[in-house]
Design a protein around this motif. Sequence first.
Motif, PDB file in Angstrom:
ATOM      1  N   ALA A   1       0.852  -1.190   0.000  1.00  0.00           N
ATOM      2  CA  ALA A   1       0.000   0.000   0.000  1.00  0.00           C
ATOM      3  C   ALA A   1       0.884   1.235   0.000  1.00  0.00           C
ATOM      4  O   ALA A   1       2.064   1.171   0.351  1.00  0.00           O
ATOM      5  CB  ALA A   1      -0.930   0.005   1.212  1.00  0.00           C
ATOM      6  N   GLY A   2       0.302   2.358  -0.406  1.00  0.00           N
ATOM      7  CA  GLY A   2       1.041   3.606  -0.432  1.00  0.00           C
ATOM      8  C   GLY A   2       0.180   4.752   0.061  1.00  0.00           C
ATOM      9  O   GLY A   2      -1.008   4.591   0.338  1.00  0.00           O
TER      10      GLY A   2
ATOM     11  N   ASP B   1      -4.304   1.449  -2.534  1.00  0.00           N
ATOM     12  CA  ASP B   1      -4.245   0.010  -2.264  1.00  0.00           C
ATOM     13  C   ASP B   1      -4.688  -0.764  -3.506  1.00  0.00           C
ATOM     14  O   ASP B   1      -5.837  -0.671  -3.916  1.00  0.00           O
ATOM     15  CB  ASP B   1      -5.150  -0.326  -1.080  1.00  0.00           C
ATOM     16  N   LEU B   2      -3.761  -1.509  -4.100  1.00  0.00           N
ATOM     17  CA  LEU B   2      -4.077  -2.375  -5.234  1.00  0.00           C
ATOM     18  C   LEU B   2      -4.306  -3.813  -4.797  1.00  0.00           C
ATOM     19  O   LEU B   2      -4.740  -4.644  -5.580  1.00  0.00           O
ATOM     20  CB  LEU B   2      -2.919  -2.361  -6.252  1.00  0.00           C
ATOM     21  N   ASN B   3      -3.992  -4.122  -3.552  1.00  0.00           N
ATOM     22  CA  ASN B   3      -4.024  -5.492  -3.043  1.00  0.00           C
ATOM     23  C   ASN B   3      -5.435  -5.876  -2.614  1.00  0.00           C
ATOM     24  O   ASN B   3      -5.870  -5.547  -1.514  1.00  0.00           O
ATOM     25  CB  ASN B   3      -3.043  -5.626  -1.877  1.00  0.00           C
TER      26      ASN B   3
ATOM     27  N   VAL C   1       5.321  -4.108  -5.860  1.00  0.00           N
ATOM     28  CA  VAL C   1       6.151  -3.155  -6.594  1.00  0.00           C
ATOM     29  C   VAL C   1       5.592  -1.734  -6.452  1.00  0.00           C
ATOM     30  O   VAL C   1       6.341  -0.751  -6.449  1.00  0.00           O
ATOM     31  CB  VAL C   1       6.236  -3.569  -8.088  1.00  0.00           C
ATOM     32  N   MET C   2       4.296  -1.610  -6.317  1.00  0.00           N
ATOM     33  CA  MET C   2       3.632  -0.308  -6.282  1.00  0.00           C
ATOM     34  C   MET C   2       4.228   0.672  -5.274  1.00  0.00           C
ATOM     35  O   MET C   2       4.373   1.857  -5.597  1.00  0.00           O
ATOM     36  CB  MET C   2       2.127  -0.473  -6.029  1.00  0.00           C
ATOM     37  N   PRO C   3       4.632   0.270  -4.043  1.00  0.00           N
ATOM     38  CA  PRO C   3       5.165   1.259  -3.104  1.00  0.00           C
ATOM     39  C   PRO C   3       6.464   1.934  -3.559  1.00  0.00           C
ATOM     40  O   PRO C   3       6.853   2.955  -2.994  1.00  0.00           O
ATOM     41  CB  PRO C   3       5.382   0.456  -1.813  1.00  0.00           C
ATOM     42  N   ALA C   4       7.118   1.386  -4.595  1.00  0.00           N
ATOM     43  CA  ALA C   4       8.270   2.085  -5.160  1.00  0.00           C
ATOM     44  C   ALA C   4       7.813   3.287  -5.988  1.00  0.00           C
ATOM     45  O   ALA C   4       8.580   4.231  -6.201  1.00  0.00           O
ATOM     46  CB  ALA C   4       9.099   1.137  -6.019  1.00  0.00           C
ATOM     47  N   LEU C   5       6.562   3.258  -6.460  1.00  0.00           N
ATOM     48  CA  LEU C   5       5.998   4.355  -7.247  1.00  0.00           C
ATOM     49  C   LEU C   5       5.115   5.274  -6.407  1.00  0.00           C
ATOM     50  O   LEU C   5       5.098   6.483  -6.608  1.00  0.00           O
ATOM     51  CB  LEU C   5       5.181   3.787  -8.414  1.00  0.00           C
ATOM     52  N   VAL C   6       4.335   4.690  -5.515  1.00  0.00           N
ATOM     53  CA  VAL C   6       3.505   5.434  -4.563  1.00  0.00           C
ATOM     54  C   VAL C   6       4.028   5.027  -3.189  1.00  0.00           C
ATOM     55  O   VAL C   6       3.667   3.971  -2.672  1.00  0.00           O
ATOM     56  CB  VAL C   6       2.002   5.090  -4.698  1.00  0.00           C
TER      57      VAL C   6
END
Length: 138
Positions: free
Chosen positions: A48-49, A121-123, A91-96
Motif C-alpha cells: 500500500a502507499g 491500495d491495489l491489493n 512493486v507499487m510502493p516504489a511508485l507510490v
Amino acid sequence: MRSQMIEVVTGSRERVHDITAQCEDFVRSCGDGGLDGLLHVFVPHATAGVALIELGSGSDDDLLAALADLLPADDRWRHAHGSAGHGRSHVMPALVPPYATVPVLAGRLALGTWQSVAVVDLNVDNRERRVRLSFLSG
C-alpha cells in the motif's frame, strides 16, 4: 511527538481511500492552541502507499488506471502468491511510497486547495489497513 494508529477498510477492489478527515482530527487532538509542526503518515504494509492527490474529480480513477498501465494485473510477476497480479502490489510502493509528510500551520494541514491525503491500495487480498499518524511539533 504524538502518534496514533488508525484502521482503514479498503475493501475487495483497488482503491484510493481518502483519510484527510482522520488526519485533520488527529492533528486537532494534538494541541489546543493550534500548533505548528509536521504530520507524518505511514502505511506499515508492503502493498500500500500514501498519496497527496486531488480526489473526487476523476484523478483517483486516473491514478488507478495509470498504475494498471504501469503494473498490469497479470502473471508476469515473480512474486506470485495470492490473486492474479498480486506481485504488482509489492512493486507499487516504489511508485507510490508508503509515507507522506504534510506541514501543519496553526493546527491545520497546509495542503494545497485540491490536495487530499489518501491510501492507495491495489491489493484486493488484504481488505484492512493500518495507518500510523505521527505529529511532531517544536
